[in-house]
Design an enzyme around this catalytic site. Sequence first.
Site, short mmCIF file in Angstrom:
data_model
loop_
_atom_site.label_atom_id
_atom_site.label_comp_id
_atom_site.label_asym_id
_atom_site.label_seq_id
_atom_site.Cartn_x
_atom_site.Cartn_y
_atom_site.Cartn_z
N TYR A 40 56.19 58.27 32.75
CA TYR A 40 56.93 57.67 31.63
C TYR A 40 56.20 56.42 31.17
O TYR A 40 55.78 55.59 31.99
CB TYR A 40 58.36 57.28 32.05
CG TYR A 40 59.08 56.55 30.94
CD1 TYR A 40 59.80 57.25 29.98
CD2 TYR A 40 58.97 55.16 30.81
CE1 TYR A 40 60.40 56.59 28.93
CE2 TYR A 40 59.57 54.49 29.74
CZ TYR A 40 60.29 55.21 28.81
OH TYR A 40 60.87 54.57 27.76
N GLU A 56 57.00 55.35 22.67
CA GLU A 56 57.34 55.97 23.95
C GLU A 56 56.54 57.26 24.12
O GLU A 56 56.51 58.08 23.22
CB GLU A 56 58.84 56.28 24.00
CG GLU A 56 59.32 56.73 25.37
CD GLU A 56 60.79 57.13 25.37
OE1 GLU A 56 61.61 56.39 25.94
OE2 GLU A 56 61.12 58.18 24.79
#
Length: 391
Positions: free
Chosen positions: A109, A197
């Site tokens: 992530y 992201e």
Amino acid sequence: MDIHEHQAKDILAKFGVPVPRGYLAYSPEQAAYAARQLGGAACVVKAQIHSGGRGEAGGVRLCRSEGEVRDYAGDLLGRTLVTKQTGAAGKPVHRLWIEEATDIRQEIYLGFVLDRKSERIMIVASGHGGMEIEDLAETDPESLVRMVVDPAAGLVEFQARELAFKLGLKGPQVGQMVTTLRACYRAYRDLDAMMVEINPLAITGTGDLVALDAKMSFDTNALFRRDQVAALRDPGQEDPREAMAADNGLAYVGLDGDIGCIINGAGLAMATMDMIKLAGGEPANFLDIGGGASPDRVVTAFRTVLADPNVSVILVNIFAGINRCDWIARGVVQAYQEVGLSIPVIVRLSGTNVEEGRAIIRKSGLPLLSADTLAEAAEAAVASRPHPVAA
Ligand code: GDP
Ligand code: MN
């Protein structure tokens, strides 16, 4: 402002982030053609909507043949996908991203956000990617690594390397991570982003890093100087009520109730919504008409509020300072004439030119309800709904 995954990948790739090859498709035929162009044994078909959580909602699928791609594309296009993030209304699928499949060994992530406390860009990363950051923060908080970037120096190599080591990366992966981090940072900074992201950033079977998903959102207040970003806007992904308001320069947020609100000032708008709730009603929207509103602007506000089919009564509440009650009143009368209102309208005016404003309302001969105080106005609005919701 949000953009699509394929647009974010395109931007990030230009800054140096490794992404898989892929093509955009608007029809099942284009999707099948894209799969043929990509070659290989499998490809991934991904619904392009302004939301994450597509995987769980059936918006991402690994396909092993052209026929499978065509069928799945036909199934997805035109559908509305409801994910954890979209709310019940969901988002329509009008385009697909067809991408070469990746052999995933590990999912990382990676997020860049604005840390308001330090007033700097903060990087959040985890070696256990794939799931949403909210879930990660809950189930696996120890895996999260945070790093704040000094804007004067930018994201320097040793800092990026340190982050790579903290994630347990080895060998050439470290260099690839440094490149990826610095590319994201520059994209964020140079384009006035609010969020970048990559989830997941995959480690592939050959040990390389590649961004399998990408999400970017931008500061709307900076779009005036980012033409190329502004051009990526997709109004089809926005709440049509909010898109219309934004096009007209009105501060509008759509809500679930049936009492339409036209108010000046965010504070008064909040107070009015509270009073409506106190009186037992539900606001259909938040709308701040701003200062110095012309009659035409009032008409536009009416049109915007009326674009919501749930609205069964409209409450106009103006505390005029820079505004003028007579202009507002003229706008209300004009709205009746131009839009042809058939629902009750309650008007509460106070402040600058209030007597002139009230006189215009009185002399108009229109079925407008006047109220003196905010509480009266809210109660009148709740009472005049044609189909009161049982408490
Ligand atoms: P999101 O659910 O909206 O965040 O969409 P993602 O693009 O993140 O896709 C969801 C999941 O599909 C990812 O977490 C991956 O596990 C998987 N996925 C995405 N692309 C590929 C791919 O190329 N190959 C494989 N095997 N899985 C993929
Ligand atoms: Mn994702």
